[in-house]
Design an enzyme around this catalytic site. Structure first.
Site, PDB file in Angstrom:
ATOM      1  N   ASP A  20       7.973 -11.986  -4.273  1.00 35.95           N
ATOM      2  CA  ASP A  20       7.300 -11.808  -2.981  1.00 35.95           C
ATOM      3  C   ASP A  20       7.945 -12.682  -1.904  1.00 35.95           C
ATOM      4  O   ASP A  20       8.481 -13.748  -2.200  1.00 35.95           O
ATOM      5  CB  ASP A  20       5.823 -12.178  -3.143  1.00 35.95           C
ATOM      6  CG  ASP A  20       4.983 -11.692  -1.969  1.00 35.95           C
ATOM      7  OD1 ASP A  20       5.472 -10.849  -1.186  1.00 35.95           O
ATOM      8  OD2 ASP A  20       3.845 -12.166  -1.841  1.00 35.95           O
ATOM      9  N   ASN A  22      10.095 -11.435   0.759  1.00 32.32           N
ATOM     10  CA  ASN A  22      11.337 -10.966   1.394  1.00 32.32           C
ATOM     11  C   ASN A  22      11.161 -10.760   2.891  1.00 32.32           C
ATOM     12  O   ASN A  22      12.005 -11.164   3.695  1.00 32.32           O
ATOM     13  CB  ASN A  22      11.776  -9.629   0.781  1.00 32.32           C
ATOM     14  CG  ASN A  22      12.228  -9.750  -0.651  1.00 32.32           C
ATOM     15  OD1 ASN A  22      12.425 -10.860  -1.144  1.00 32.32           O
ATOM     16  ND2 ASN A  22      12.390  -8.621  -1.321  1.00 32.32           N
ATOM     17  N   ASN A  68       3.304   0.253  -2.571  1.00 34.70           N
ATOM     18  CA  ASN A  68       4.396  -0.006  -1.615  1.00 34.70           C
ATOM     19  C   ASN A  68       4.842   1.240  -0.833  1.00 34.70           C
ATOM     20  O   ASN A  68       5.522   1.117   0.190  1.00 34.70           O
ATOM     21  CB  ASN A  68       5.617  -0.623  -2.318  1.00 34.70           C
ATOM     22  CG  ASN A  68       5.440  -2.090  -2.672  1.00 34.70           C
ATOM     23  OD1 ASN A  68       6.024  -2.579  -3.643  1.00 34.70           O
ATOM     24  ND2 ASN A  68       4.631  -2.814  -1.909  1.00 34.70           N
ATOM     25  N   ARG A  71       4.382   1.449   3.060  1.00 39.96           N
ATOM     26  CA  ARG A  71       5.229   0.745   4.035  1.00 39.96           C
ATOM     27  C   ARG A  71       5.986   1.757   4.913  1.00 39.96           C
ATOM     28  O   ARG A  71       6.106   2.926   4.547  1.00 39.96           O
ATOM     29  CB  ARG A  71       6.233  -0.129   3.287  1.00 39.96           C
ATOM     30  CG  ARG A  71       5.509  -1.218   2.548  1.00 39.96           C
ATOM     31  CD  ARG A  71       6.458  -2.203   1.959  1.00 39.96           C
ATOM     32  NE  ARG A  71       5.683  -3.260   1.353  1.00 39.96           N
ATOM     33  CZ  ARG A  71       6.099  -4.505   1.186  1.00 39.96           C
ATOM     34  NH1 ARG A  71       7.308  -4.858   1.579  1.00 39.96           N
ATOM     35  NH2 ARG A  71       5.327  -5.400   0.642  1.00 39.96           N
ATOM     36  N   ILE A 195      -2.401 -11.371  -8.080  1.00 38.50           N
ATOM     37  CA  ILE A 195      -1.705 -10.643  -9.142  1.00 38.50           C
ATOM     38  C   ILE A 195      -1.231  -9.264  -8.654  1.00 38.50           C
ATOM     39  O   ILE A 195      -0.292  -8.689  -9.193  1.00 38.50           O
ATOM     40  CB  ILE A 195      -2.619 -10.498 -10.394  1.00 38.50           C
ATOM     41  CG1 ILE A 195      -3.055 -11.898 -10.894  1.00 38.50           C
ATOM     42  CG2 ILE A 195      -1.944  -9.739 -11.513  1.00 38.50           C
ATOM     43  CD1 ILE A 195      -1.929 -12.847 -11.231  1.00 38.50           C
ATOM     44  N   GLU A 207       0.757 -18.064 -18.717  1.00 33.56           N
ATOM     45  CA  GLU A 207       0.679 -19.149 -17.742  1.00 33.56           C
ATOM     46  C   GLU A 207       1.096 -18.568 -16.385  1.00 33.56           C
ATOM     47  O   GLU A 207       2.111 -17.876 -16.284  1.00 33.56           O
ATOM     48  CB  GLU A 207       1.644 -20.285 -18.126  1.00 33.56           C
ATOM     49  CG  GLU A 207       1.235 -21.041 -19.354  1.00 33.56           C
ATOM     50  CD  GLU A 207      -0.064 -21.814 -19.183  1.00 33.56           C
ATOM     51  OE1 GLU A 207      -0.400 -22.204 -18.045  1.00 33.56           O
ATOM     52  OE2 GLU A 207      -0.750 -22.027 -20.195  1.00 33.56           O
TER      53      GLU A 207
HETATM   54  C1  FPP Z   1       8.036  -8.181  -1.741  1.00 31.59           C
HETATM   55  O1  FPP Z   1       8.330  -8.848  -0.552  1.00 31.59           O
HETATM   56  C2  FPP Z   1       9.214  -7.438  -2.171  1.00 31.59           C
HETATM   57  C3  FPP Z   1       9.277  -6.099  -2.385  1.00 31.59           C
HETATM   58  C4  FPP Z   1       8.136  -5.190  -2.237  1.00 31.59           C
HETATM   59  C5  FPP Z   1      10.531  -5.472  -2.771  1.00 31.59           C
HETATM   60  C6  FPP Z   1      11.186  -6.221  -3.855  1.00 31.59           C
HETATM   61  C7  FPP Z   1      12.534  -5.739  -4.045  1.00 31.59           C
HETATM   62  C8  FPP Z   1      13.581  -6.562  -4.299  1.00 31.59           C
HETATM   63  C9  FPP Z   1      13.464  -8.025  -4.418  1.00 31.59           C
HETATM   64  C10 FPP Z   1      14.912  -6.011  -4.547  1.00 31.59           C
HETATM   65  C11 FPP Z   1      14.828  -5.180  -5.767  1.00 31.59           C
HETATM   66  C12 FPP Z   1      16.089  -4.998  -6.364  1.00 31.59           C
HETATM   67  C13 FPP Z   1      16.366  -4.020  -7.246  1.00 31.59           C
HETATM   68  C14 FPP Z   1      17.638  -4.086  -7.944  1.00 31.59           C
HETATM   69  C15 FPP Z   1      15.459  -2.907  -7.523  1.00 31.59           C
HETATM   70  P1  FPP Z   1       7.564  -8.417   0.760  1.00 31.59           P
HETATM   71  O2  FPP Z   1       8.399  -7.420   1.477  1.00 31.59           O
HETATM   72  O3  FPP Z   1       6.195  -7.977   0.404  1.00 31.59           O
HETATM   73  O4  FPP Z   1       7.542  -9.776   1.546  1.00 31.59           O
HETATM   74  P2  FPP Z   1       6.432 -10.212   2.573  1.00 31.59           P
HETATM   75  O5  FPP Z   1       5.171 -10.396   1.785  1.00 31.59           O
HETATM   76  O6  FPP Z   1       6.980 -11.493   3.106  1.00 31.59           O
HETATM   77  O7  FPP Z   1       6.322  -9.151   3.626  1.00 31.59           O
END
Ligand code: FPP
Length: 243
Positions: A20, A22, A68, A71, A195, A207
């Site tokens: 989480d 990104n 998701n 989005r 979760i 854990e």
């Molecule tokens: C959550 O961060 C992340 C995601 C929903 C996407 C996760 C995907 C990757 C890390 C790359 C995956 C790679 C492969 C190879 C499939 P968020 O966007 O919810 O972050 P935020 O809560 O800060 O908005």
């Protein structure tokens, strides 16, 4: 970073991660959200390599949830492009490290190109016998539990299963994680302590470690520290005795 070192004899066999943060990582830098996902993908490579080197047996990564899809379309399609970018670059290294790719979640609903990339990765690594890299893609735990329940109910209805024989093993074997060990350790980055519909049945005794760093800034050294934190916990599985 702490002075403690990892106990290589007590590496968690099964680790699950909610990757989480990104979007927030990108926003803080005035980048578009997808820049965070791109960086997040590189972290997937780094943590996969580290986990495999440490001797983790199963690494389950929450890459895309059933929720998701809500989005913006551009963000969803960018995330859907990541598996092919990731596997194109990383498959030789996965094979070299003897890592086998698997998935949980309904991958039939993914765009054709995404599914093809995932199917190819599963096929290309099918003979690898080391760590299982298990991507949760279009995964939701409540849906998984409902599907397991329906499966079990239909076996009872058609007479192949006696209702009194339904136990935890039978239930586990009807989940998408059938055959995989439950996570010893669940990690969530970004400081959120939820979760979010991930592996609800399977984490009964895991854990839980919540890490403040955003996923794009979570590196191999941080992962090692999380494992040290895990090793400092005393798991009792409901009993009184330590270990
Ligand atoms: C959550 O961060 C992340 C995601 C929903 C996407 C996760 C995907 C990757 C890390 C790359 C995956 C790679 C492969 C190879 C499939 P968020 O966007 O919810 O972050 P935020 O809560 O800060 O908005």
């Amino acid at each position: 970073m702490s002075e403690e070192t990892i106990d290589m004899n007590r590496i968690p066999a099964s680790v699950a991660i909610i990757m989480d943060g990104n979007g927030r990582w990108a926003k803080r830098r005035h980048f578009p959200r997808i820049a965070g996902h791109k960086r997040g993908m590189n972290v997937v490579e780094e943590i996969t390599t580290e986990a495999s080197d440490l001797g983790v047996k199963v690494l389950t990564l929450y890459a895309f949830s059933t929720e998701n899809w809500k989005r913006p379309e551009g963000e969803v399609s960018y995330i859907m492009s990541l598996p092919s970018t990731f596997f194109n670059k990383f498959i030789p290294k996965l094979i070299k490290n003897n890592v086998r790719v698997e998935t949980i979640g309904d991958i039939t609903k993914l765009p054709a190109k995404t599914r093809e990339a995932v199917d190819n990765a599963i096929e290309d690594t099918r003979n690898c016998t080391g760590m299982i890299l298990n991507f949760a893609l279009n995964y939701g735990s409540r849906l998984e539990i409902l599907n397991a329940t329906k499966n079990i109910a239909s076996k009872v209805k058609n007479g192949t299963l006696n209702i009194n024989d339904i136990d935890e093993d039978i239930f586990s074997n009807n989940l998408e994680t059938s055959g995989l060990p439950d996570p010893d350790l669940l990690i969530r980055t970004s400081g959120e302590e939820r979760i979010s519909n991930f592996l609800l049945w399977q984490i009964a005794y895991s854990e839980l470690v919540f890490v403040d760093k955003m996923w794009p800034e979570y590196h191999a050294e941080d992962f090692k520290q999380t494992i040290i934190d895990f090793q400092n916990r005393h798991r009792r599985f409901g009993g009184l005795v330590n270990k």
